[in-house]
Design a protein around this motif. Structure first.
Motif, PDB file in Angstrom:
ATOM      1  N   ASP A  28      11.694  46.139 -17.664  1.00 36.54           N
ATOM      2  CA  ASP A  28      11.696  45.803 -16.642  1.00 36.54           C
ATOM      3  C   ASP A  28      12.356  44.459 -16.542  1.00 36.54           C
ATOM      4  OD1 ASP A  28      11.878  45.419 -13.833  1.00 36.54           O
ATOM      5  OD2 ASP A  28       9.607  45.623 -13.632  1.00 36.54           O
ATOM      6  N   THR A  29      13.860  43.812 -16.598  1.00 37.70           N
ATOM      7  CA  THR A  29      13.809  42.146 -16.789  1.00 37.70           C
ATOM      8  C   THR A  29      15.268  42.402 -16.746  1.00 37.70           C
ATOM      9  OG1 THR A  29      14.223  40.352 -17.874  1.00 37.70           O
ATOM     10  CG2 THR A  29      14.914  41.967 -19.135  1.00 37.70           C
ATOM     11  N   ASN A  30      15.905  41.228 -16.372  1.00 37.76           N
ATOM     12  CA  ASN A  30      17.339  40.945 -15.859  1.00 37.76           C
ATOM     13  C   ASN A  30      16.972  39.611 -16.149  1.00 37.76           C
ATOM     14  OD1 ASN A  30      16.673  39.158 -13.498  1.00 37.76           O
ATOM     15  ND2 ASN A  30      14.966  40.697 -12.747  1.00 37.76           N
ATOM     16  N   SER A  36      16.864  31.915 -15.551  1.00 37.93           N
ATOM     17  CA  SER A  36      16.335  30.972 -14.727  1.00 37.93           C
ATOM     18  C   SER A  36      15.131  30.259 -15.729  1.00 37.93           C
ATOM     19  CB  SER A  36      15.980  31.355 -13.463  1.00 37.93           C
ATOM     20  OG  SER A  36      15.673  32.132 -13.327  1.00 37.93           O
ATOM     21  N   ARG A  37      14.135  30.997 -16.316  1.00 36.83           N
ATOM     22  CA  ARG A  37      12.943  30.943 -16.601  1.00 36.83           C
ATOM     23  C   ARG A  37      12.834  30.299 -17.924  1.00 36.83           C
ATOM     24  NH1 ARG A  37       8.055  32.564 -13.746  1.00 36.83           N
ATOM     25  NH2 ARG A  37       8.884  33.212 -11.681  1.00 36.83           N
ATOM     26  N   THR A  38      14.060  30.944 -19.055  1.00 35.50           N
ATOM     27  CA  THR A  38      14.403  30.078 -20.132  1.00 35.50           C
ATOM     28  C   THR A  38      15.297  29.680 -20.336  1.00 35.50           C
ATOM     29  OG1 THR A  38      15.142  32.652 -21.287  1.00 35.50           O
ATOM     30  CG2 THR A  38      12.443  32.405 -20.835  1.00 35.50           C
ATOM     31  N   ASN A 149       7.597  44.886 -24.646  1.00 36.96           N
ATOM     32  CA  ASN A 149       6.840  43.618 -24.267  1.00 36.96           C
ATOM     33  C   ASN A 149       7.711  42.750 -23.261  1.00 36.96           C
ATOM     34  OD1 ASN A 149       5.034  41.569 -22.913  1.00 36.96           O
ATOM     35  ND2 ASN A 149       3.401  41.752 -24.602  1.00 36.96           N
ATOM     36  N   ARG A 150       7.971  42.819 -22.316  1.00 38.03           N
ATOM     37  CA  ARG A 150       9.206  41.660 -21.220  1.00 38.03           C
ATOM     38  C   ARG A 150       8.586  40.919 -21.716  1.00 38.03           C
ATOM     39  NH1 ARG A 150       9.131  42.640 -15.142  1.00 38.03           N
ATOM     40  NH2 ARG A 150       6.790  41.783 -15.273  1.00 38.03           N
ATOM     41  N   ASN A 151       7.119  40.461 -21.857  1.00 41.35           N
ATOM     42  CA  ASN A 151       6.539  38.541 -22.810  1.00 41.35           C
ATOM     43  C   ASN A 151       7.146  37.768 -23.783  1.00 41.35           C
ATOM     44  OD1 ASN A 151       5.221  38.415 -19.803  1.00 41.35           O
ATOM     45  ND2 ASN A 151       4.423  39.956 -20.842  1.00 41.35           N
ATOM     46  N   ASP A 213       0.281  34.370 -24.896  1.00 37.50           N
ATOM     47  CA  ASP A 213      -0.382  33.667 -23.377  1.00 37.50           C
ATOM     48  C   ASP A 213       1.027  32.653 -23.367  1.00 37.50           C
ATOM     49  OD1 ASP A 213      -1.336  32.587 -21.493  1.00 37.50           O
ATOM     50  OD2 ASP A 213      -3.171  32.439 -22.186  1.00 37.50           O
ATOM     51  N   GLY A 214       1.648  32.951 -22.776  1.00 35.87           N
ATOM     52  CA  GLY A 214       2.931  32.203 -21.957  1.00 35.87           C
ATOM     53  C   GLY A 214       2.966  30.973 -21.669  1.00 35.87           C
ATOM     54  N   GLN A 215       1.932  30.478 -20.497  1.00 34.22           N
ATOM     55  CA  GLN A 215       1.767  29.490 -20.285  1.00 34.22           C
ATOM     56  C   GLN A 215       0.670  28.108 -21.129  1.00 34.22           C
ATOM     57  OE1 GLN A 215       0.558  30.763 -16.042  1.00 34.22           O
ATOM     58  NE2 GLN A 215       2.383  31.479 -15.596  1.00 34.22           N
ATOM     59  N   GLU A 216      -0.036  28.982 -21.670  1.00 36.67           N
ATOM     60  CA  GLU A 216      -1.359  28.201 -21.969  1.00 36.67           C
ATOM     61  C   GLU A 216      -0.112  27.809 -23.619  1.00 36.67           C
ATOM     62  OE1 GLU A 216      -3.397  27.413 -21.332  1.00 36.67           O
ATOM     63  OE2 GLU A 216      -4.300  25.977 -23.115  1.00 36.67           O
ATOM     64  N   ALA A 251      12.340  26.837 -28.000  1.00 33.31           N
ATOM     65  CA  ALA A 251      11.921  28.203 -27.448  1.00 33.31           C
ATOM     66  C   ALA A 251      11.419  28.424 -25.849  1.00 33.31           C
ATOM     67  CB  ALA A 251      10.219  28.159 -27.769  1.00 33.31           C
ATOM     68  N   ASN A 252      12.397  27.155 -25.500  1.00 33.94           N
ATOM     69  CA  ASN A 252      12.464  27.580 -23.404  1.00 33.94           C
ATOM     70  C   ASN A 252      12.887  26.244 -23.552  1.00 33.94           C
ATOM     71  OD1 ASN A 252      12.666  27.386 -21.099  1.00 33.94           O
ATOM     72  ND2 ASN A 252      10.942  28.521 -20.865  1.00 33.94           N
ATOM     73  N   LEU A 253      14.451  26.729 -22.696  1.00 30.71           N
ATOM     74  CA  LEU A 253      15.179  25.490 -22.384  1.00 30.71           C
ATOM     75  C   LEU A 253      13.897  24.728 -21.083  1.00 30.71           C
ATOM     76  CD1 LEU A 253      17.677  23.469 -21.707  1.00 30.71           C
ATOM     77  CD2 LEU A 253      18.051  25.004 -19.597  1.00 30.71           C
ATOM     78  N   ARG A 254      12.889  24.807 -20.834  1.00 31.43           N
ATOM     79  CA  ARG A 254      12.463  24.428 -19.442  1.00 31.43           C
ATOM     80  C   ARG A 254      11.306  23.231 -20.324  1.00 31.43           C
ATOM     81  NH1 ARG A 254       8.975  27.400 -15.768  1.00 31.43           N
ATOM     82  NH2 ARG A 254       9.276  28.904 -17.200  1.00 31.43           N
ATOM     83  N   ILE A 255      10.923  23.748 -21.780  1.00 32.76           N
ATOM     84  CA  ILE A 255       9.661  23.193 -22.758  1.00 32.76           C
ATOM     85  C   ILE A 255      10.665  21.454 -23.312  1.00 32.76           C
ATOM     86  CG2 ILE A 255       8.756  22.905 -24.614  1.00 32.76           C
ATOM     87  CD1 ILE A 255       7.759  26.526 -24.293  1.00 32.76           C
ATOM     88  N   GLY A 278      18.475  32.413 -28.303  1.00 32.72           N
ATOM     89  CA  GLY A 278      17.402  31.982 -28.365  1.00 32.72           C
ATOM     90  C   GLY A 278      15.879  31.180 -29.122  1.00 32.72           C
ATOM     91  N   ASN A 279      15.316  31.945 -29.383  1.00 31.03           N
ATOM     92  CA  ASN A 279      14.338  31.099 -30.502  1.00 31.03           C
ATOM     93  C   ASN A 279      14.287  31.505 -31.565  1.00 31.03           C
ATOM     94  OD1 ASN A 279      11.967  30.554 -31.387  1.00 31.03           O
ATOM     95  ND2 ASN A 279      10.213  30.536 -30.080  1.00 31.03           N
ATOM     96  N   MET A 280      14.756  31.663 -32.802  1.00 32.75           N
ATOM     97  CA  MET A 280      14.730  32.034 -34.178  1.00 32.75           C
ATOM     98  C   MET A 280      13.039  31.546 -34.673  1.00 32.75           C
ATOM     99  SD  MET A 280      18.830  31.451 -34.839  1.00 32.75           S
ATOM    100  CE  MET A 280      18.904  29.603 -33.969  1.00 32.75           C
TER     101      MET A 280
END
Ligand code: UT7
Length: 374
Positions: A28-30, A36-38, A149-151, A213-216, A251-255, A278-280
């Motif tokens: 359940d993702t798109n 936008s988040r990664t 696990n979509r997280n 725990d993605g946010q932490e 790991a994430n463009l925003r990071i 992505g994150n390898m």
């Protein structure tokens, strides 16, 4: 004084591409959420094992450096997803490339494994223990992914790259590094099922579940990479203006954006691969470094900053002075073998297999070729 110059580089990327649209066929993702988040658009899924990817990357790096495998003293295999625990995977690369004189070790600090491996090889070269090393960052994480696990399932991909590091009198290679581990946050990233601690725990081997725990992790990663980068620049007496290129863990463009902004570095000095790979994990930094060289973004004498973080939570930032040569001495014709299955087929097979994990380790479908197995 002896330094340890990076004289060869090579990647071995799986050909199969898993897009955001592919992920949304079973999660359940798109594409909009993931982008936008990664910042991620696609990642690779390998049909061969980590040792096979590492062997090709090592051969390419040796040709690039103009070094014979028989002159290699040390192989460090940085990874948290080796094909086997015993024997180690570095010895699989050793026998496959014919590095008969080498010592071989595996090193696991999760996503920072390549950079910790570079520190290890650098220290051994600078203290005279060895003169020539191959340092590998490789990950075949897809068989261990929690695909339901979509997280986490949208974030990771497979890949590999290697470098050759050689003793030199010139002030080149790793000038300094800052290493650390925020161990009180180690529970924020855990792969349940990878290790003997899960014996009789109800988690089947190959039926891995991720605590994440993605946010932490996000917060700790930004703090850790900024602090490590500031510390290594201070130690080496350089300022952000002196840095020519940043090759960060992806790991994430925003990071990445938060780290470079807080460290006083402009985004146009950053090598980005997060969109396409992505994150390898351990493979991320060496693949980005390899791609930066291929794209002509590393200039002779460049000062390169490489911050990273990973499970543990391990942190680091490495400062490298590049040498004069930014093109390979030679290349080889070897390629990754073709795959009969698409990335989505491979993932669906892993997902199917999770419900039948007893059989999984016996049918060889994930393609890991166990070097030297009878
Ligand atoms: O190399 C070390 C590895 N670790 C990392 O890189 C982790 C660093 N953390 C991150 O990169 C980010 O925290 C994530 C990308 C993992 C998540 O981004 P976020 O902005 O922190 O999102 P969130 O966890 O706050 O979730 C926001 C919403 C939630 O829905 P509600 O509660 O607002 O209704 C999630 O359930 O997004 C939902 N969500 C998703 N939606 C669509 C979470 N994952 C997905 C997904 N697709 N894949």
């Amino acid at each position: 004084m002896t330094f340890a110059a990076i004289t060869g580089w090579g990647a071995a990327m799986p050909p199969n591409v898993l897009s955001n649209a592919d992920l949304s066929t079973f999660l359940d993702t798109n594409d909009e959420w993931i982008t936008s988040r990664t910042g991620m658009k696609e990642r690779r899924i390998s049909h061969v094992g980590a040792t096979e990817m590492a062997t090709l990357a090592a051969k390419r790096a040796l040709a690039c450096a103009g070094v014979d495998a028989k002159d290699v003293d040390l192989i460090v295999f940085g990874s948290c997803s080796p094909d086997e625990q015993v024997p180690n995977s570095a010895s699989g690369v050793q026998v496959a490339i014919g590095a008969t004189r080498a010592a071989s070790m595996d090193l696991n600090t999760a996503c920072t494994s390549f950079l910790y491996s570079l520190s290890t090889a650098n220290a051994m070269i600078r203290t005279g223990v060895v003169r020539t090393a191959i340092v590998i960052g490789v990950e075949h994480i897809s068989p261990y992914m929690d695909w339901g696990n979509r997280n986490v399932a949208v974030l990771f991909g497979d890949g590999c790259a290697a470098v050759v590091v050689q003793a030199t009198d010139k002030e080149e290679g790793l000038l300094g590094e800052q290493l650390g581990c925020v161990a009180d946050a180690r529970h924020t990233l855990r792969v349940r099922g990878m290790g003997s601690g899960y014996t009789n725990s109800g988690v089947m081997l190959g039926d891995t579940e991720w605590d994440f725990d993605g946010q932490e992790i996000f917060k700790r990663a930004v703090q850790g990479m900024v602090q490590a980068s500031q510390a290594v620049m201070q130690k080496c007496g350089v300022t952000p203006d002196d840095i020519d290129l940043v090759v960060p863990h992806q790991a994430n463009l925003r990071i990445i954006e938060a780290v470079v902004q807080r460290a006083g570095l402009p985004m146009d000095k950053v090598m980005l691969t997060v969109q396409r790979y992505g994150n390898m994990s351990a493979a991320t930094v060496p693949v980005a470094l390899n791609d930066a060289l291929v794209e002509g973004r590393v200039k002779p004498g460049a000062l390169i900053l490489m911050p990273a973080f990973g499970a543990g939570l391990t942190m680091c930032s490495h400062l490298v002075r590049w040498g004069d040569r930014v093109t390979p001495i030679a290349t080889i014709p070897d390629e990754m073998p073709a795959s009969k299955l698409s990335a989505l087929d491979l993932v669906n097979k892993i997902r199917d297999r999770k419900s039948q994990s007893h059989e999984a380790s016996h049918d060889g479908l994930q393609g890991a070729r166990l070097i030297g197995a009878k």
